[in-house]
Design a protein around this motif. Structure first.
Motif, PDB file in Angstrom:
ATOM      1  N   LYS A 127     -22.877  11.615  13.611  1.00  0.00           N
ATOM      2  CA  LYS A 127     -22.913  10.581  12.575  1.00  0.00           C
ATOM      3  C   LYS A 127     -24.305  10.406  11.970  1.00  0.00           C
ATOM      4  O   LYS A 127     -24.432   9.864  10.863  1.00  0.00           O
ATOM      5  CB  LYS A 127     -22.421   9.245  13.139  1.00  0.00           C
TER       6      LYS A 127
ATOM      7  N   ARG B 141     -20.986  11.184   6.473  1.00  0.00           N
ATOM      8  CA  ARG B 141     -19.802  10.331   6.327  1.00  0.00           C
ATOM      9  C   ARG B 141     -19.452  10.115   4.868  1.00  0.00           C
ATOM     10  O   ARG B 141     -18.283  10.046   4.499  1.00  0.00           O
ATOM     11  CB  ARG B 141     -20.050   8.983   6.989  1.00  0.00           C
TER      12      ARG B 141
ATOM     13  N   TRP C 105     -17.139   3.641   8.661  1.00  0.00           N
ATOM     14  CA  TRP C 105     -18.159   2.673   9.083  1.00  0.00           C
ATOM     15  C   TRP C 105     -17.691   1.918  10.330  1.00  0.00           C
ATOM     16  O   TRP C 105     -18.449   1.737  11.281  1.00  0.00           O
ATOM     17  CB  TRP C 105     -18.444   1.714   7.935  1.00  0.00           C
TER      18      TRP C 105
ATOM     19  N   ASP D 299     -17.758   4.186  13.442  1.00  0.00           N
ATOM     20  CA  ASP D 299     -19.088   4.511  13.973  1.00  0.00           C
ATOM     21  C   ASP D 299     -19.837   3.305  14.519  1.00  0.00           C
ATOM     22  O   ASP D 299     -20.957   3.458  15.018  1.00  0.00           O
ATOM     23  CB  ASP D 299     -19.944   5.171  12.875  1.00  0.00           C
TER      24      ASP D 299
END
Length: 288
Positions: free
Chosen positions: A190, A200, A253, A256
């Motif tokens: 990430k 992402r 979002w 993660d």
């Protein structure tokens, strides 16, 4: 030894004895540092704002349901042909057996993730589903406020048309879409950046483009209609940005996030906003 020397020796011995008898000074006390109490947020606090929002939706929805004076969405007379077809089928059940295996497949996906305790993937999938729900609400509001057309419609036959732009089949798909696309995230770190931008954002763009391509195919076979000049096959950028891109950015979002409680908080707030808007504009004003 002389007499003077003896006297000096005796006086020094007496002085030493006096020092031994004198009380020793108290030990130095280190000042106590006052501990500041750590604020431990109760898990129930994350439900306060969503609960207040839902209660407000119930109150406002009940008020508008009783005192509403304007027309409902079924009473609009200037709708386009596709909008009329969608409104005519709105929340009218047309049962078909194929909906049962679709529902069973979604249940299987979620039950598998629950057994694996994969809460991150579950919450990311629910975040995408809740965001799509909000999209369908504002799309329905556009139809009512214009009194003519909206961005997208699903006028063809369906088991159940939830909103003018969302049938239950599409809803079941969005319920697991976020889970499916989160599987791609595990292949990339990430924190890794592509051309200076988080991977992402790139993955969200790729998946949004894929979904727009699917919508173009659905529009070609009249399963999905676009009545606006700036929302169609010749102008797909608004579909890309407002229709899908923010779905996947928010979904990734949430996936993660480091803390589970933060993921839960985001998902609960999304659904509280959806429920509030549905109660006010759907149940109360009957604009959806």
């Amino acid at each position: 030894m002389s007499t003077v020397t003896r006297r000096r020796t005796r006086s020094s011995v007496a002085r030493a004895e006096d020092l031994d008898r004198s009380p020793s000074p108290p030990p130095l006390r280190t000042p106590r540092t006052r501990r500041t109490p750590t604020k431990t947020s109760s898990p129930l606090r994350i439900f306060l704002l969503p609960l207040a929002l839902i209660v407000a939706g119930i109150v406002l929805g009940g008020y508008f349901l009783k005192y509403r004076t304007g027309p409902t969405i079924h009473e609009l007379e200037t709708l386009t042909e596709n909008a009329q077809a969608a409104v005519a089928n709105l929340r009218v059940p047309h049962y078909q057996w194929y909906i049962v295996p679709l529902l069973a497949f979604d249940v299987y996906i979620y039950s598998t993730l629950v057994s694996a305790r994969d809460w991150s993937r579950i919450l990311a999938g629910l975040a995408l589903f809740g965001t799509d729900w909000f999209n369908e609400i504002w799309n329905g509001l556009v139809l009512y406020l214009t009194g003519k057309h909206t961005c997208w419609l699903e006028p063809s036959n369906s088991v159940f048309l939830v909103f003018v732009g969302l049938n239950v089949e599409t809803q079941l798909m969005f319920l697991i879409a976020g889970i499916a696309f989160c599987n791609f995230l595990d292949a990339f770190d990430k924190n890794e950046k592509w051309m200076g931008i988080s991977n992402r954002w790139f993955l969200a763009a790729i998946m949004s483009a894929f979904c727009v391509f699917v919508e173009v195919l659905l529009n070609a076979c009249d399963a999905l209609s676009w009545d606006l000049p700036w929302w169609n096959r010749t102008c797909v950028l608004p579909i890309f940005l407002a229709g899908y891109y923010h779905f996947y950015v928010l979904c990734f979002w949430v996936y993660d996030m480091e803390k589970l409680v933060d993921k839960i908080r985001v998902v609960i707030n999304i659904f509280a906003l959806d429920i509030f808007a549905t109660l006010v504009f759907g149940v109360g004003l009957q604009w959806l």
